[in-house]
Motif scaffolding. Structure first.
Motif, short mmCIF file in Angstrom:
data_model
loop_
_atom_site.label_atom_id
_atom_site.label_comp_id
_atom_site.label_asym_id
_atom_site.label_seq_id
_atom_site.Cartn_x
_atom_site.Cartn_y
_atom_site.Cartn_z
N THR A 16 0.85 -1.21 0.19
CA THR A 16 0.11 0.02 0.00
C THR A 16 0.63 1.23 0.13
O THR A 16 1.78 1.39 0.87
CB THR A 16 -0.67 0.02 1.28
OG1 THR A 16 -1.81 -1.21 1.14
CG2 THR A 16 -1.85 1.30 1.11
N HIS A 17 0.78 2.20 -0.91
CA HIS A 17 1.19 3.46 -1.03
C HIS A 17 0.43 4.79 -0.63
O HIS A 17 -0.67 4.57 -1.43
CB HIS A 17 1.81 3.75 -2.24
CG HIS A 17 3.03 2.79 -2.65
ND1 HIS A 17 4.30 2.97 -2.78
CD2 HIS A 17 2.99 1.28 -2.95
CE1 HIS A 17 5.10 1.87 -3.10
NE2 HIS A 17 4.06 0.82 -3.14
N VAL A 18 0.70 5.50 -0.02
CA VAL A 18 -0.03 6.62 0.28
C VAL A 18 0.70 7.80 -0.56
O VAL A 18 1.71 7.92 -0.56
CB VAL A 18 -0.08 7.31 1.60
CG1 VAL A 18 -0.57 8.63 1.69
CG2 VAL A 18 -0.81 6.26 2.74
N VAL A 19 -0.08 8.50 -1.45
CA VAL A 19 0.44 9.57 -2.36
C VAL A 19 -0.30 10.82 -1.98
O VAL A 19 -1.49 10.96 -2.45
CB VAL A 19 0.26 9.15 -3.82
CG1 VAL A 19 1.05 10.38 -4.60
CG2 VAL A 19 1.17 7.86 -4.08
N THR A 20 0.58 11.78 -1.55
CA THR A 20 -0.43 13.20 -1.48
C THR A 20 -0.18 13.89 -2.74
O THR A 20 0.50 13.79 -3.60
CB THR A 20 0.36 13.86 -0.43
OG1 THR A 20 1.75 14.32 -0.94
CG2 THR A 20 0.58 13.18 1.04
N GLY A 21 -1.33 14.72 -2.87
CA GLY A 21 -1.44 15.39 -4.18
C GLY A 21 -1.62 14.66 -5.27
O GLY A 21 -1.04 14.92 -6.53
N ALA A 22 -2.37 13.77 -5.32
CA ALA A 22 -2.62 12.79 -6.49
C ALA A 22 -3.54 13.07 -7.25
O ALA A 22 -4.04 12.16 -8.10
CB ALA A 22 -2.61 11.36 -6.02
N THR A 23 -4.06 14.42 -7.37
CA THR A 23 -5.16 14.80 -8.27
C THR A 23 -4.65 14.98 -9.72
O THR A 23 -5.49 14.74 -10.78
CB THR A 23 -5.69 15.98 -7.73
OG1 THR A 23 -6.47 15.78 -6.30
CG2 THR A 23 -7.08 16.52 -8.37
N SER A 24 -3.58 15.41 -9.72
CA SER A 24 -3.22 15.60 -10.98
C SER A 24 -1.35 15.50 -11.16
O SER A 24 -0.90 15.41 -10.03
CB SER A 24 -3.55 17.32 -11.54
OG SER A 24 -3.03 18.14 -10.65
N GLY A 25 -1.30 15.96 -12.20
CA GLY A 25 0.63 16.06 -12.60
C GLY A 25 1.24 14.95 -12.00
O GLY A 25 0.98 13.80 -12.49
N LEU A 26 2.29 15.26 -11.25
CA LEU A 26 3.15 14.29 -11.00
C LEU A 26 2.51 13.14 -9.98
O LEU A 26 2.83 11.95 -9.98
CB LEU A 26 4.39 14.75 -10.10
CG LEU A 26 5.15 15.71 -10.96
CD1 LEU A 26 6.29 16.38 -10.08
CD2 LEU A 26 6.11 14.89 -11.94
N GLY A 27 1.80 13.78 -9.09
CA GLY A 27 0.99 12.95 -8.12
C GLY A 27 0.09 11.75 -8.88
O GLY A 27 0.08 10.75 -8.53
#
Length: 291
Positions: A16-27
């Motif tokens: 499981t990975h938590v990724v912040t700011g995954a709405t667009s771009g690099l995330g």
């Protein structure tokens, strides 16, 4: 692109990975790559509606949860919702925006890019099994940490100066976190990455005359978001060195396959990073679980 690429991502099934700011771009590109490799990805995003739309375009297992890194109360609520994860990718950020403040009164860029991620990492660390990845920037080379005025209350405000300070702070945080983990006998890792020059939404929201130049650069010379995100994915999944910093290995760090890259001298200033750690604990009101 030669060298390590998306086909080389180790199987992430069961992780499981938590990724912040995954709405667009690099995330979003990071979440897509990790989910494609079999991971369960928790997309930690401020705009849940937009995040849900992105999640529908990702093949794999993803979950959308609310997280506003400019609000310590939101960070606490999000942290309480996470039972456990293998990797935390601190990706979200704002870049060179006009001066404004977080819900807790911090200058927006240091508050979001650094203090928000510092608080999130502190609250989640005991439930992170493998590693923490902090996404910095080549602009850290021009950054300066002002411990007496971290929130730009007395200095004349500089949008890019504030951004560079926040990204330098993330690198110092990475090094100090790794030192403390090793001292505590923990096998967890703290590593950092940067995307080089990648075409993302963050590059086109500076709200000044430079925006048109940035947009032109995005069209002519920038890497895609997927190429830029590959460096964070490498740091999150590959065999890396404790405290290492990874980014593009070609074109002066602007593009190319992931590799170990250098930091500025300021990023290795042990006295400043320890004082910054103490200040971050005081400002956020959160004691880190490693001392």
């Amino acid at each position: 692109m030669g060298g390590w690429n998306a086909a080389d991502i180790p199987d992430q099934t069961g992780r499981t990975h938590v990724v912040t700011g995954a709405t667009s771009g690099l995330g979003a590109a990071t979440a897509r790559a990790l989910a494609g490799a079999g991971a369960t990805v928790i997309m930690a995003c401020r705009n849940e509606i937009k995040a849900q739309a992105v999640a529908k375009t990702i093949d794999g297992t993803v979950q959308v949860r609310a997280l506003d890194l400019a609000d310590l109360a939101s960070i606490r609520r999000f942290a309480d919702s996470v039972e456990g994860a293998d990797v935390l990718v601190n990706n979200a950020g704002v870049m060179a925006v006009p001066k404004s403040h977080t819900a807790d009164g911090f200058e927006l860029q240091i508050g979001t890019n650094f203090l928000g991620h510092f608080a999130l990492t502190a609250l989640l660390l005991d439930r992170i099994a493998d590693r923490v990845v902090n996404v910095s920037s080549v602009t850290h080379h021009i950054g300066r940490i002002d411990l007496d005025d971290l929130n730009w209350e007395r200095r004349a405000y500089s949008r890019f100066g504030a951004y560079a300070q926040s990204k330098l702070a993330l690198l110092q945080f990475t090094t100090e976190l790794q030192r403390r983990l090793l001292a505590a006998g923990s096998r967890k890792l703290a590593v950092a990455a940067h995307p080089g020059y990648a075409a993302t939404d963050i590059n086109s929201k500076t709200e000044n005359l430079l925006e048109s130049l940035i947009n032109l650069g995005n069209r002519l010379i920038a890497q895609s978001s997927a190429a830029g995100a590959l460096h964070s994915v490498y740091a999150a999944t590959a065999a890396v060195e404790p405290g290492g910093y990874y980014g593009p290995s070609e074109w002066f760090g602007w593009s190319g396959p992931p590799g170990r890259v250098g930091t500025s001298g300021a990023a290795r200033d042990e006295k400043t990073m320890r004082l910054l750690w103490k200040l971050a604990e005081e400002l956020t009101g959160i004691d880190f679980p490693v001392s």
